[in-house]
Design a protein around this motif. Structure first.
Motif, PDB file in Angstrom:
ATOM      1  N   LEU A   1       0.822  -1.217   0.000  1.00 34.02           N
ATOM      2  CA  LEU A   1       0.000   0.000   0.000  1.00 34.02           C
ATOM      3  C   LEU A   1       0.853   1.262   0.000  1.00 34.02           C
ATOM      4  CD1 LEU A   1      -2.882  -1.091   2.398  1.00 34.02           C
ATOM      5  CD2 LEU A   1      -2.913  -0.962  -0.096  1.00 34.02           C
TER       6      LEU A   1
ATOM      7  N   LYS B   1       0.659   4.144  -2.849  1.00 36.14           N
ATOM      8  CA  LYS B   1       0.408   5.530  -2.447  1.00 36.14           C
ATOM      9  C   LYS B   1       1.464   6.468  -3.038  1.00 36.14           C
ATOM     10  CE  LYS B   1      -1.871   8.416   0.436  1.00 36.14           C
ATOM     11  NZ  LYS B   1      -3.334   8.628   0.471  1.00 36.14           N
TER      12      LYS B   1
ATOM     13  N   ALA C   1      -9.377   0.917  -3.990  1.00 32.29           N
ATOM     14  CA  ALA C   1      -8.906  -0.294  -3.318  1.00 32.29           C
ATOM     15  C   ALA C   1      -9.961  -0.868  -2.391  1.00 32.29           C
ATOM     16  CB  ALA C   1      -7.641   0.010  -2.520  1.00 32.29           C
TER      17      ALA C   1
ATOM     18  N   LEU D   1     -10.477  -2.948   0.781  1.00 35.67           N
ATOM     19  CA  LEU D   1      -9.645  -3.256   1.939  1.00 35.67           C
ATOM     20  C   LEU D   1     -10.500  -3.894   3.031  1.00 35.67           C
ATOM     21  CD1 LEU D   1      -7.702   0.128   2.116  1.00 35.67           C
ATOM     22  CD2 LEU D   1      -6.808  -2.038   1.249  1.00 35.67           C
TER      23      LEU D   1
ATOM     24  N   TYR E   1      -4.346   5.014   4.641  1.00 28.98           N
ATOM     25  CA  TYR E   1      -4.029   5.250   3.230  1.00 28.98           C
ATOM     26  C   TYR E   1      -5.125   5.955   2.435  1.00 28.98           C
ATOM     27  CZ  TYR E   1       0.008   2.269   3.987  1.00 28.98           C
ATOM     28  OH  TYR E   1       1.193   1.751   4.454  1.00 28.98           O
TER      29      TYR E   1
END
Length: 253
Positions: free
Chosen positions: A178, A182, A190, A192, A201
């Motif tokens: 991640l 980023k 995403a 998650l 994030y």
């Protein structure tokens, strides 16, 4: 690159899996999809990147109509990192990452110096330079996922979709994957499963429940005790971590 997925509906047989769901990603924004297992996150993502054909709805990458465009056109702008990447045949890490250049090449066109330059850059970003000649099948799960990420980086997408890419990885690889994404500075959508990763994030979060968008907003607006209980059927309290100064969670209270 902006994504606008509007009013997507996906059916399997008579069952409506995704129900008129809409998701938007602004330019260079990191957007998360959260929700319990089976809520429809992966199905929603697959309908966006054309792995599944939605019954209705539209998907646009800027002005590109994704659902009406060729796979090659879409792949030149959109890259996907999934959660399972097993293969029955073997390639070296370099060969795997070179596959990311396919959308930018003509049929049977040989690899060019620019392709190898992009591969070198992708391997450097994912800290896989020393793995270049290693067998892909010999790698650990976390290493394989980094190779898939490198392949997607070599693809030069302007928007990247991550379909729970860290859910079977240990904490080190979760952060590596991640953080690398980023740092690319591109648009990201995403799915998650870890709420703390979503806080770390994501700029914006969509909460999915029963195939529909239940709530959306900044992480601190969506990840409240009330919404978390509605999604996961578990009580929790939120707090500001005194060390990280980020939102934290205490479950079962």
């Amino acid at each position: 690159m902006e994504l606008a997925a509007k009013e997507l509906t996906v059916r399997r047989g008579k069952k409506e899996i995704i129900k008129h769901a809409s998701v938007f990603v602004k330019n260079k924004q990191f957007v998360g999809l959260i929700g319990p297992n089976g809520c429809g996150k992966s199905t929603l993502l697959k309908s966006i990147y054309k792995s599944l054909t939605p019954e209705s709805g539209t998907v646009y990458l800027d002005n590109l109509d994704v659902l009406k465009s060729s796979e090659k056109q879409v792949s030149q702008k959109l890259g996907v990192v999934g959660q399972f990447n097993e293969m029955s045949f073997d390639l070296t890490v370099e060969q795997m990452v070179l596959l990311g250049r396919t959308p930018h090449k003509k049929l049977l066109e040989p690899d060019q110096p620019n392709d190898f330059h992009r591969v070198d850059e992708a391997l450097r970003r994912t800290r896989l330079t020393d793995y270049r000649k290693r067998s892909y099948l010999s790698l650990s799960g976390g290493e394989k996922q980094r190779v898939i990420l490198a392949r997607t980086i070599a693809q030069q997408p302007q928007l990247m979709i991550l379909d729970e890419p860290t859910n079977h990885l240990d904490i080190r690889y979760q952060f590596e994957i991640l953080s690398c994404v980023k740092q690319l500075g591109i648009s990201v959508l995403a799915a998650l499963h870890d709420l703390e990763l979503a806080v770390m994030y994501c700029d914006y979060v969509y909460a999915v429940k029963d195939g529909d968008v239940y709530a959306h907003g900044k992480p601190e607006e969506v990840l409240t005790p009330k919404i978390i209980e509605a999604l996961y059927q578990i009580k929790c309290q939120t707090f500001i971590n005194p060390v990280t100064h980020r939102l934290g969670f205490a479950y079962g209270l």
